[in-house]
Scaffold this motif. Structure first.
Motif, PDB file in Angstrom:
ATOM      1  N   LYS A 366      -2.313  -6.023  11.429  1.00 30.78           N
ATOM      2  CA  LYS A 366      -2.665  -4.592  11.558  1.00 30.78           C
ATOM      3  C   LYS A 366      -3.964  -4.251  10.841  1.00 30.78           C
ATOM      4  CE  LYS A 366       1.140  -2.546  10.011  1.00 30.78           C
ATOM      5  NZ  LYS A 366       2.156  -1.536   9.674  1.00 30.78           N
ATOM      6  N   TYR A 367      -4.132  -4.793   9.626  1.00 28.80           N
ATOM      7  CA  TYR A 367      -5.282  -4.389   8.814  1.00 28.80           C
ATOM      8  C   TYR A 367      -6.401  -5.437   8.880  1.00 28.80           C
ATOM      9  CZ  TYR A 367      -1.727  -1.156   7.319  1.00 28.80           C
ATOM     10  OH  TYR A 367      -0.735  -0.205   7.322  1.00 28.80           O
ATOM     11  N   ASN A 368      -6.410  -6.190   9.988  1.00 27.50           N
ATOM     12  CA  ASN A 368      -7.461  -7.199  10.158  1.00 27.50           C
ATOM     13  C   ASN A 368      -8.629  -6.592  10.940  1.00 27.50           C
ATOM     14  OD1 ASN A 368      -8.667  -9.782  10.087  1.00 27.50           O
ATOM     15  ND2 ASN A 368      -6.612 -10.689  10.163  1.00 27.50           N
ATOM     16  N   THR A 422       4.733   3.053   7.985  1.00 28.43           N
ATOM     17  CA  THR A 422       5.545   4.026   7.236  1.00 28.43           C
ATOM     18  C   THR A 422       5.211   4.014   5.741  1.00 28.43           C
ATOM     19  OG1 THR A 422       7.215   2.330   6.905  1.00 28.43           O
ATOM     20  CG2 THR A 422       7.523   3.795   8.788  1.00 28.43           C
ATOM     21  N   GLY A 423       4.526   2.968   5.296  1.00 25.31           N
ATOM     22  CA  GLY A 423       4.240   2.866   3.852  1.00 25.31           C
ATOM     23  C   GLY A 423       5.440   2.351   3.070  1.00 25.31           C
ATOM     24  N   LEU A 424       6.473   1.854   3.796  1.00 27.36           N
ATOM     25  CA  LEU A 424       7.678   1.370   3.094  1.00 27.36           C
ATOM     26  C   LEU A 424       7.755  -0.158   3.042  1.00 27.36           C
ATOM     27  CD1 LEU A 424      10.467   3.762   4.440  1.00 27.36           C
ATOM     28  CD2 LEU A 424       9.544   3.678   2.128  1.00 27.36           C
ATOM     29  N   GLY A 425       7.021  -0.810   3.979  1.00 31.54           N
ATOM     30  CA  GLY A 425       7.141  -2.268   4.137  1.00 31.54           C
ATOM     31  C   GLY A 425       6.936  -3.056   2.857  1.00 31.54           C
ATOM     32  N   LEU A 426       5.837  -2.803   2.150  1.00 36.12           N
ATOM     33  CA  LEU A 426       5.539  -3.596   0.941  1.00 36.12           C
ATOM     34  C   LEU A 426       6.515  -3.302  -0.194  1.00 36.12           C
ATOM     35  CD1 LEU A 426       1.646  -3.759   0.745  1.00 36.12           C
ATOM     36  CD2 LEU A 426       3.241  -5.620   1.162  1.00 36.12           C
ATOM     37  N   SER A 427       6.957  -2.028  -0.274  1.00 40.12           N
ATOM     38  CA  SER A 427       7.903  -1.739  -1.360  1.00 40.12           C
ATOM     39  C   SER A 427       9.231  -2.439  -1.074  1.00 40.12           C
ATOM     40  CB  SER A 427       8.052  -0.237  -1.585  1.00 40.12           C
ATOM     41  OG  SER A 427       9.125   0.270  -0.876  1.00 40.12           O
ATOM     42  N   ILE A 428       9.605  -2.534   0.205  1.00 39.33           N
ATOM     43  CA  ILE A 428      10.826  -3.291   0.559  1.00 39.33           C
ATOM     44  C   ILE A 428      10.616  -4.769   0.217  1.00 39.33           C
ATOM     45  CG2 ILE A 428      12.212  -4.113   2.515  1.00 39.33           C
ATOM     46  CD1 ILE A 428      11.829  -1.359   3.795  1.00 39.33           C
ATOM     47  N   GLY A 449     -11.204  -8.973   2.762  1.00 37.38           N
ATOM     48  CA  GLY A 449      -9.888  -9.494   3.113  1.00 37.38           C
ATOM     49  C   GLY A 449      -8.890  -9.422   1.972  1.00 37.38           C
ATOM     50  N   THR A 450      -7.668  -9.792   2.311  1.00 39.87           N
ATOM     51  CA  THR A 450      -6.566  -9.647   1.350  1.00 39.87           C
ATOM     52  C   THR A 450      -5.693 -10.898   1.379  1.00 39.87           C
ATOM     53  OG1 THR A 450      -6.561  -7.292   1.864  1.00 39.87           O
ATOM     54  CG2 THR A 450      -4.612  -8.138   0.753  1.00 39.87           C
ATOM     55  N   SER A 451      -5.172 -11.255   0.196  1.00 32.89           N
ATOM     56  CA  SER A 451      -4.160 -12.328   0.142  1.00 32.89           C
ATOM     57  C   SER A 451      -2.924 -11.795  -0.557  1.00 32.89           C
ATOM     58  CB  SER A 451      -4.652 -13.503  -0.706  1.00 32.89           C
ATOM     59  OG  SER A 451      -5.768 -14.073  -0.137  1.00 32.89           O
TER      60      SER A 451
HETATM   61  P1  ADP Z   1       2.580   0.234   6.250  1.00 32.39           P
HETATM   62  O1  ADP Z   1       3.804   0.531   7.017  1.00 32.39           O
HETATM   63  O2  ADP Z   1       1.679   1.403   6.098  1.00 32.39           O
HETATM   64  O3  ADP Z   1       1.914  -1.017   6.644  1.00 32.39           O
HETATM   65  P2  ADP Z   1       3.135  -1.188   3.783  1.00 32.39           P
HETATM   66  O4  ADP Z   1       3.992  -0.826   2.659  1.00 32.39           O
HETATM   67  O5  ADP Z   1       3.407  -2.483   4.479  1.00 32.39           O
HETATM   68  O6  ADP Z   1       3.134   0.046   4.770  1.00 32.39           O
HETATM   69  O7  ADP Z   1       1.634  -1.215   3.257  1.00 32.39           O
HETATM   70  C1  ADP Z   1       1.167  -0.146   2.460  1.00 32.39           C
HETATM   71  C2  ADP Z   1      -0.317   0.021   2.604  1.00 32.39           C
HETATM   72  O8  ADP Z   1      -1.007  -1.086   2.038  1.00 32.39           O
HETATM   73  C3  ADP Z   1      -0.767   0.032   4.032  1.00 32.39           C
HETATM   74  O9  ADP Z   1      -0.675   1.350   4.564  1.00 32.39           O
HETATM   75  C4  ADP Z   1      -2.200  -0.437   3.931  1.00 32.39           C
HETATM   76  O10 ADP Z   1      -3.056   0.643   3.645  1.00 32.39           O
HETATM   77  C5  ADP Z   1      -2.189  -1.378   2.751  1.00 32.39           C
HETATM   78  N1  ADP Z   1      -2.124  -2.797   3.202  1.00 32.39           N
HETATM   79  C6  ADP Z   1      -1.023  -3.543   3.334  1.00 32.39           C
HETATM   80  N2  ADP Z   1      -1.325  -4.795   3.742  1.00 32.39           N
HETATM   81  C7  ADP Z   1      -2.675  -4.829   3.833  1.00 32.39           C
HETATM   82  C8  ADP Z   1      -3.611  -5.853   4.212  1.00 32.39           C
HETATM   83  N3  ADP Z   1      -3.210  -7.083   4.556  1.00 32.39           N
HETATM   84  N4  ADP Z   1      -4.934  -5.534   4.198  1.00 32.39           N
HETATM   85  C9  ADP Z   1      -5.333  -4.292   3.848  1.00 32.39           C
HETATM   86  N5  ADP Z   1      -4.492  -3.289   3.484  1.00 32.39           N
HETATM   87  C10 ADP Z   1      -3.192  -3.561   3.498  1.00 32.39           C
END
Ligand code: ADP
Length: 463
Positions: A366-368, A422-428, A449-451
């Motif tokens: 998504k964020y690529n 939703t902004g919940l994925g990473l917190s999960i 980029g991000t790791s």
């Molecule tokens: P979302 O459902 O918005 O993806 P996440 O909790 O997964 O929610 O991610 C929170 C936020 O972190 C995202 O909205 C995005 O702005 C940022 N983010 C997550 N992964 C990446 C990534 N690989 N590269 C850049 N930003 C990222």
């Protein structure tokens, strides 16, 4: 609280009374064992000296001699051979003395009345102004035999001391009681404050006042209490923010759905528009469905870790399958994906960890950037397994990086907002990794980029 105060005061006074009784019993035993024989010995020596002096000086007037001695602090009873007696000095309170005792002393024996004085009178026997509580010695003067009974005149010798000790005792008791009452108040007051603070906390007021400056257990308790109050306040804020976020995230797709269904109701609508509206409604429903699924997952993760179905499984194989499922999406965006996923056994809940990999992979997509790339790796080092998702995407700045694991947080840039989330994925993901005893690290540079690196123990803690 009142009762704690009264209990404490009552207990301390009780302890004082018990200590007083014990001290009395012990000191009495000391008096009976040690002081009483000493006292008897001392007075016997004095009496014998007096008798010896009288015997050595036939020319002195015995009565005048005894009279003058009584003035310096002694009580005497002088008995002659016919049994008649004369008292010198302050009067005895009890003048009882058996004839046999008088007889024995007249016959040359010493009478140890002080030593033989009944034990039941305790230490107070020392003060008993009785003729029986005296020392009797034989005395010969001018050919006459006498029995001389002697007792120190306690009243004369120790009267001031008597009062001094009495005052000392009374003042010690009174002052102790007063001090106990005040000091207990000082001890109990912060507890009363804490109780008040607990009440205001339960009423929802988190700005409580307690004694945090004290350097004792109560101060420690107060500081812990303040920490708890702050934590509760934070949790309350988070709860409120969470509810308002959920309301907003549910409300906006619902109003979209409502708007498009209203449009669909119109007769004049052409088939192409209709197709677009239905697809928007569908995607909003999907969003709502993802949101509710994620919320349900978060709620169950928050409850406890009992829900984990831990087993040993091949993480490399699992991630490869996931990549295969998303291959079409990845290719569609023109993204290159490379991986190094050797067969690696990990202990954990396969379904929960699948959610983590899925979130990291879909984020990397998504964020690529168009024509970007993604690399997925599994490495095993130092008792840990590292699973890395590296992308050449839009990246994040430091401030954003710190907040991405917060619930509902989404980076607020046009590019981030342009994709669904939703902004919940990473917190999960972070909660799940936490439950597995692992950690999740992020390295990111804006526009480069991000790791995301998941670190799991090679032997999971649940093992
Ligand atoms: P979302 O459902 O918005 O993806 P996440 O909790 O997964 O929610 O991610 C929170 C936020 O972190 C995202 O909205 C995005 O702005 C940022 N983010 C997550 N992964 C990446 C990534 N690989 N590269 C850049 N930003 C990222």
């Amino acid at each position: 609280m009142r009762s704690l105060y009264i209990k404490f005061v009552g207990m301390t006074i009780g302890i004082m009374i018990i200590s007083g009784i014990l001290a009395f019993v012990l000191s009495n035993s000391y008096y009976q064992q040690k002081l009483k024989p000493d006292n008897d010995r001392k007075n016997t020596t004095i009496a014998l000296n007096i008798a010896e002096f009288a015997e050595g000086h036939p020319d002195i007037d015995l009565e005048a001699y005894l009279e003058s001695l009584s003035a310096v602090g002694y009580q005497f009873y002088l008995v002659d051979e016919s049994g008649d007696g004369t008292f010198f000095g302050s009067p005895f309170k009890d003048k009882t003395l058996s004839d046999s005792v008088k007889e024995r002393v007249l016959n040359g024996h010493v009478f140890h009345g002080i030593l033989q004085f009944p034990r039941k009178t305790f230490v107070t026997g020392f003060f008993a102004n009785e003729l029986q509580n005296s020392i009797g010695v034989p005395l010969e003067h001018n050919g006459e035999r006498y029995a001389l009974f002697l007792r120190p005149d306690i009243k004369l010798l120790f009267n001031e001391m008597h009062f001094l000790f009495a005052w000392l005792l009374v003042l010690t008791i009174l002052l102790s009681i007063l001090l106990v009452i005040f000091s207990t108040h000082y001890l109990v007051k912060p507890i009363a404050k804490l109780t008040k603070a607990t009440k205001s906390l339960s009423d929802g007021d988190f700005h409580v006042e307690v004694d945090r400056e004290r350097h004792d257990e109560i101060g420690e308790l107060s500081r812990s209490f303040l920490r708890m109050a702050r934590k509760l306040e934070q949790m309350d804020d988070m709860r409120k923010e969470f509810i308002s976020n959920i309301s907003h995230d549910i409300q906006s797709p619902l109003s979209n759905i409502k708007g498009y269904t209203n449009l669909l109701e119109k007769d004049s609508i052409n088939p192409e528009d209709k197709k677009v509206y239905v697809s928007v409604i569908n995607s909003e429903i999907d969003r709502l469905s993802i949101l509710t699924k994620q919320l349900l997952l978060l709620a169950s993760l928050d409850r406890n870790e009992e829900m984990m179905n831990t087993e040993i499984f091949n993480a490399g194989k699992q991630i490869k399958e996931l990549i295969r499922n998303y291959q079409w999406q990845i290719s569609e965006k023109g993204i290159m994906l490379g991986y190094s996923l050797p067969d690696t056994d990990i202990t954990g809940d396969p379904s929960l960890l699948h959610t983590v990999w899925e979130n990291l992979l879909t984020n990397a997509v998504k964020y690529n950037k168009p024509d970007g790339s993604i690399e997925v790796r599994i490495e095993e080092r130092d008792e840990s397994i590292f699973i890395t998702f590296e992308d050449t995407g839009i990246g994040m700045n430091e401030g954003e990086k710190e907040r991405i694991f917060d619930r509902f947080y989404r980076v607020d840039t046009a590019r981030s907002r342009s994709v669904e989330g939703t902004g919940l994925g990473l917190s999960i993901a972070a909660t799940i990794i936490n439950l597995h005893g692992g950690r999740i690290h992020v390295k990111s540079t804006e526009n480069e980029g991000t790791s995301f690196i998941v670190e799991l123990p090679a032997k999971s803690k649940s093992n």
